[in-house]
Enzyme design. Sequence first.
Site, PDB file in Angstrom:
ATOM      1  N   VAL A 188       5.703  -2.876 -69.941  1.00 14.83           N
ATOM      2  CA  VAL A 188       4.386  -2.824 -70.514  1.00 14.83           C
ATOM      3  C   VAL A 188       3.229  -2.618 -69.503  1.00 14.83           C
ATOM      4  CG1 VAL A 188       2.873  -3.802 -72.285  1.00 14.83           C
ATOM      5  CG2 VAL A 188       5.243  -4.151 -72.540  1.00 14.83           C
ATOM      6  N   CYS A 189       3.360  -3.356 -68.627  1.00 14.74           N
ATOM      7  CA  CYS A 189       2.102  -3.175 -67.527  1.00 14.74           C
ATOM      8  C   CYS A 189       1.991  -1.826 -66.805  1.00 14.74           C
ATOM      9  CB  CYS A 189       2.367  -4.154 -66.412  1.00 14.74           C
ATOM     10  SG  CYS A 189       2.176  -6.001 -67.031  1.00 14.74           S
ATOM     11  N   THR A 190       3.307  -1.197 -66.701  1.00 11.73           N
ATOM     12  CA  THR A 190       3.366   0.117 -66.177  1.00 11.73           C
ATOM     13  C   THR A 190       2.730   1.056 -67.164  1.00 11.73           C
ATOM     14  OG1 THR A 190       5.603  -0.529 -64.906  1.00 11.73           O
ATOM     15  CG2 THR A 190       4.951   1.727 -65.214  1.00 11.73           C
ATOM     16  N   LEU A 250      -1.316   0.699 -66.837  1.00 16.19           N
ATOM     17  CA  LEU A 250      -2.131   1.161 -65.687  1.00 16.19           C
ATOM     18  C   LEU A 250      -1.944   2.668 -65.776  1.00 16.19           C
ATOM     19  CD1 LEU A 250      -1.972  -1.948 -65.255  1.00 16.19           C
ATOM     20  CD2 LEU A 250      -1.966  -1.341 -62.807  1.00 16.19           C
TER      21      LEU A 250
END
Length: 210
Positions: free
Chosen positions: A44-46, A49
Amino acid sequence: MAIRLGDIAPDFSATTTQGPIRFHEWIGDSWCVLFSHPKDFTPVCTTELGETARLKPEFDKRNVKIVGLSVDPADSHSKWAEDIKETQGHALNFPVIADADRKVSDLYGMIHPNANDTLTVRSVFIIDPKKKVRLMLTYPASTGRNFDEILRVIDSLQLTDKHSVATPVNWKQGGDVIIVPSLSDEDAKKKFPGGWKALKPYLRVVPQPK
Ligand code: BEZ
């Protein structure tokens, strides 16, 4: 003590993917979005960002600097940046704080021990040029944030500061806005010579000022 809206955002110095920063000095006369993500090399973070990198021109247009944060070290952020570019099609174009000692995460209450005692939650702080905290959001690790919504709030805050208007439910760029209740009818006449539609004395609707 917990940070609240209207507080001065705590200042700090930190290592980032773009070198060391002193936070207030780095913000300068801009607005700022400081946001944390739980961990590098997570799915999810990928996506978050990559999307933030895609939207950077929109933040620039609004005079907003963006800075990410997680408790991973700078070399991890840099290695992960290659994956973000490869999978999301947008290279990181803003600094990400390497908060391995959790100094900034603790200062901003980004670790919620009953959710996870080692990783940051998905916090967002919008900070104005006077360094005042104007918005705080907290999302769980499993839910990616909507960065269009963050831009929408920035538009709303900047309209309020410039034109003494508030934005109604589900407002979008170009939609009607509301004259803030603190502005008397007498003062509103000076600001809005074209008049307004008063649905109630406290509900005064005007077209969005330019
Ligand atoms: C993610 O970014 O995909 C993630 C990170 C921590 C927990 C769950 C999901």
